[in-house]
Design a protein around this motif. Structure first.
Motif, PDB file in Angstrom:
ATOM      1  N   VAL A 139       9.353  34.945 -13.931  1.00 43.48           N
ATOM      2  CA  VAL A 139       9.793  33.888 -13.016  1.00 43.48           C
ATOM      3  C   VAL A 139      11.118  34.277 -12.372  1.00 43.48           C
ATOM      4  N   ILE A 140      11.156  34.227 -11.047  1.00 43.32           N
ATOM      5  CA  ILE A 140      12.397  34.430 -10.281  1.00 43.32           C
ATOM      6  C   ILE A 140      12.738  33.082  -9.660  1.00 43.32           C
ATOM      7  N   GLU A 141      13.933  32.583  -9.923  1.00 47.56           N
ATOM      8  CA  GLU A 141      14.298  31.241  -9.456  1.00 47.56           C
ATOM      9  C   GLU A 141      15.569  31.291  -8.621  1.00 47.56           C
ATOM     10  N   PHE A 142      15.503  30.702  -7.418  1.00 49.32           N
ATOM     11  CA  PHE A 142      16.655  30.568  -6.527  1.00 49.32           C
ATOM     12  C   PHE A 142      17.099  29.108  -6.563  1.00 49.32           C
ATOM     13  N   ARG A 143      18.281  28.863  -7.106  1.00 51.84           N
ATOM     14  CA  ARG A 143      18.778  27.491  -7.232  1.00 51.84           C
ATOM     15  C   ARG A 143      19.900  27.220  -6.240  1.00 51.84           C
ATOM     16  N   GLU A 144      19.929  25.993  -5.743  1.00 51.00           N
ATOM     17  CA  GLU A 144      21.001  25.570  -4.848  1.00 51.00           C
ATOM     18  C   GLU A 144      22.211  25.111  -5.666  1.00 51.00           C
ATOM     19  N   ALA A 145      23.382  25.185  -5.072  1.00 51.19           N
ATOM     20  CA  ALA A 145      24.615  24.708  -5.707  1.00 51.19           C
ATOM     21  C   ALA A 145      25.321  23.755  -4.740  1.00 51.19           C
ATOM     22  N   MET A 146      26.410  23.150  -5.218  1.00 48.31           N
ATOM     23  CA  MET A 146      27.091  22.137  -4.422  1.00 48.31           C
ATOM     24  C   MET A 146      27.569  22.692  -3.084  1.00 48.31           C
ATOM     25  N   ASN A 147      28.268  23.826  -3.099  1.00 55.03           N
ATOM     26  CA  ASN A 147      28.817  24.394  -1.873  1.00 55.03           C
ATOM     27  C   ASN A 147      28.208  25.749  -1.548  1.00 55.03           C
ATOM     28  N   GLY A 228       4.396  22.935  -2.719  1.00 57.27           N
ATOM     29  CA  GLY A 228       5.580  22.099  -2.645  1.00 57.27           C
ATOM     30  C   GLY A 228       5.470  20.971  -3.654  1.00 57.27           C
ATOM     31  N   PHE A 229       6.486  20.819  -4.511  1.00 59.51           N
ATOM     32  CA  PHE A 229       6.443  19.817  -5.583  1.00 59.51           C
ATOM     33  C   PHE A 229       7.392  18.639  -5.349  1.00 59.51           C
ATOM     34  N   ALA A 230       8.160  18.693  -4.246  1.00 60.90           N
ATOM     35  CA  ALA A 230       9.146  17.636  -3.959  1.00 60.90           C
ATOM     36  C   ALA A 230      10.043  17.412  -5.184  1.00 60.90           C
ATOM     37  N   ASP A 231      10.187  16.149  -5.616  1.00 62.83           N
ATOM     38  CA  ASP A 231      11.062  15.855  -6.763  1.00 62.83           C
ATOM     39  C   ASP A 231      10.249  15.484  -8.000  1.00 62.83           C
ATOM     40  N   THR A 232       8.994  15.940  -8.079  1.00 62.73           N
ATOM     41  CA  THR A 232       8.135  15.566  -9.209  1.00 62.73           C
ATOM     42  C   THR A 232       8.414  16.374 -10.475  1.00 62.73           C
ATOM     43  N   GLU A 233       9.084  17.509 -10.340  1.00 67.34           N
ATOM     44  CA  GLU A 233       9.386  18.346 -11.506  1.00 67.34           C
ATOM     45  C   GLU A 233      10.857  18.758 -11.452  1.00 67.34           C
ATOM     46  N   LEU A 234      11.718  17.821 -11.759  1.00 64.85           N
ATOM     47  CA  LEU A 234      13.153  18.071 -11.698  1.00 64.85           C
ATOM     48  C   LEU A 234      13.584  19.034 -12.799  1.00 64.85           C
ATOM     49  N   LEU A 235      14.486  19.932 -12.454  1.00 65.41           N
ATOM     50  CA  LEU A 235      15.020  20.859 -13.451  1.00 65.41           C
ATOM     51  C   LEU A 235      15.887  20.114 -14.452  1.00 65.41           C
ATOM     52  N   HIS A 236      16.613  19.103 -13.957  1.00 62.14           N
ATOM     53  CA  HIS A 236      17.462  18.261 -14.810  1.00 62.14           C
ATOM     54  C   HIS A 236      17.085  16.797 -14.578  1.00 62.14           C
ATOM     55  N   PRO A 237      16.080  16.297 -15.293  1.00 61.26           N
ATOM     56  CA  PRO A 237      15.646  14.906 -15.089  1.00 61.26           C
ATOM     57  C   PRO A 237      16.747  13.885 -15.333  1.00 61.26           C
ATOM     58  N   GLU A 238      17.683  14.224 -16.229  1.00 61.09           N
ATOM     59  CA  GLU A 238      18.781  13.293 -16.512  1.00 61.09           C
ATOM     60  C   GLU A 238      19.789  13.251 -15.367  1.00 61.09           C
ATOM     61  N   LYS A 239      19.731  14.243 -14.450  1.00 67.86           N
ATOM     62  CA  LYS A 239      20.606  14.295 -13.281  1.00 67.86           C
ATOM     63  C   LYS A 239      19.735  14.502 -12.045  1.00 67.86           C
ATOM     64  N   LEU A 241      19.967  13.892  -8.980  1.00 68.32           N
ATOM     65  CA  LEU A 241      20.590  14.292  -7.714  1.00 68.32           C
ATOM     66  C   LEU A 241      21.361  15.599  -7.828  1.00 68.32           C
ATOM     67  N   ASP A 242      21.255  16.269  -8.976  1.00 71.01           N
ATOM     68  CA  ASP A 242      21.961  17.536  -9.180  1.00 71.01           C
ATOM     69  C   ASP A 242      21.425  18.586  -8.202  1.00 71.01           C
ATOM     70  N   PRO A 243      22.317  19.342  -7.526  1.00 65.90           N
ATOM     71  CA  PRO A 243      21.874  20.333  -6.532  1.00 65.90           C
ATOM     72  C   PRO A 243      20.921  21.388  -7.086  1.00 65.90           C
ATOM     73  N   SER A 244      21.040  21.717  -8.386  1.00 67.93           N
ATOM     74  CA  SER A 244      20.190  22.762  -8.966  1.00 67.93           C
ATOM     75  C   SER A 244      18.725  22.339  -9.049  1.00 67.93           C
ATOM     76  N   ASN A 245      18.457  21.038  -8.846  1.00 67.32           N
ATOM     77  CA  ASN A 245      17.058  20.594  -8.778  1.00 67.32           C
ATOM     78  C   ASN A 245      16.377  21.117  -7.517  1.00 67.32           C
ATOM     79  N   ARG A 246      17.206  21.447  -6.509  1.00 68.98           N
ATOM     80  CA  ARG A 246      16.673  22.019  -5.278  1.00 68.98           C
ATOM     81  C   ARG A 246      16.543  23.530  -5.496  1.00 68.98           C
ATOM     82  N   ARG A 247      15.321  24.008  -5.573  1.00 69.43           N
ATOM     83  CA  ARG A 247      15.112  25.417  -5.908  1.00 69.43           C
ATOM     84  C   ARG A 247      13.750  25.890  -5.410  1.00 69.43           C
TER      85      ARG A 247
END
Length: 297
Positions: A139-147, A228-239, A241-247
């Motif tokens: 698995v290769i994962e590209f995660r977004e960050a705040m800035n 495309g999975f939208a927000d159905t499989e969040l990386l951090h369900p407890e957060k 709106l965390d930017p790393s969920n965008r990946r």
């Protein structure tokens, strides 16, 4: 003349009609139970993988050293006259497909990691790239960050810096000749554009990565699916709106799933009995059957 002779009465003990059988039936019953136990043991062992058989044999050959070192004997327990192949080999003497694939995936992971970290001017962005080997594959994962991110905000346009990374890994993915699946994910914040949702954004970002890999030389035939999975499989369900969920993830799945995973015999012994007993072989009552019987009682 009176007869004074003495009359003697003899009492004879008469035994019942049943003969004395002794305990011979117990011996026959014990032999039967032992034979059945041996039968079920053989059936259970035949259902295990070669790796698990090796570990079991190693444990019984040298129990004291089993947890500290590898099994003392590398010979796989054989069932029948023909010996089983050694670990990593098939019946024809060649390499086991699953073992060969794992070696290939490990080598691909090493090449990808070296290529990604060979871009010194993108150190901050590289922290958001993760390459791991999971039970599904590489698995290769590209995660977004705040800035910092791989895409323009709210868009599927890949930033120039991110394109450099994709251009670096594309030749390695092409040379692996492995089919891959690309998935896009978003956080839980609704998309602000009218008529456009997180479903569209996640799918378009996955498609954008596919196009970038195409430009790097990866042929279309290597892609198995784009999702495309939208927000159905969040990386951090407890957060949510965390930017790393965008990946965006690229999965190179294992083509050969090897069945049993080798485990320590002590771990196998801790499993419920119905998983390794007759019910697992389809020749005895299952847990559901037993539950129904209890309810009837």
């Amino acid at each position: 003349m009176a007869d004074h002779s003495q009359i003697i009465i003899k009492k004879k003990k008469v035994h019942g009609g049943h003969g004395h059988h002794g305990g011979s039936w117990k011996v026959a019953y014990a032999d039967f139970v032992t034979a059945m136990m041996a039968f079920f043991m053989v059936m259970w062992i035949m259902g295990l993988s070669d790796d698990t058989r090796t570990k079991i044999q190693g444990y019984f050959n040298d129990p004291m050293a089993f947890n500290k070192t590898q099994p003392a004997s590398k010979t796989v327990i054989s069932i029948g006259a023909a010996p089983n192949p050694r670990k990593g080999q098939n019946q024809a003497g060649g390499e086991n497909p699953l073992e060969a694939e794992k070696s290939k995936v490990t080598e691909t992971e090493r090449k990808l990691t070296a290529a990604i970290h060979g871009i010194p001017d993108l150190k901050d962005l590289l922290k958001q790239v993760e390459v791991t080997v999971t039970s599904e594959g590489l698995v290769i994962e590209f995660r977004e960050a705040m800035n910092s991110g791989f895409f323009e905000s709210g868009s599927s346009i890949i930033r120039p810096e991110a394109k450099k990374i994709i251009a670096k890994i594309a030749p390695i993915l092409k040379s692996s000749r492995t089919r891959m699946a690309i998935g896009g994910y978003t956080d839980a914040e609704p998309y602000s554009g009218k008529g456009f949702t997180n479903w569209d954004l996640s799918l378009e970002r996955a498609a954008a990565v596919r196009r970038a890999l195409n430009e790097g030389g990866v042929p279309n035939g290597q892609f198995s699916r784009i999702e495309g999975f939208a927000d159905t499989e969040l990386l951090h369900p407890e957060k949510p709106l965390d930017p790393s969920n965008r990946r965006v993830t690229i999965l190179l799945p294992f083509q050969h799933q090897g069945g049993d995973t080798a485990t320590n015999p002590a771990e196998d012994a801790s499993k419920p009995v119905d998983k390794v007993g007759p019910s697992a072989l389809g020749i005895g009552p299952t847990a559901k059957d037993l539950a129904k019987t209890k309810k009837k009682k």
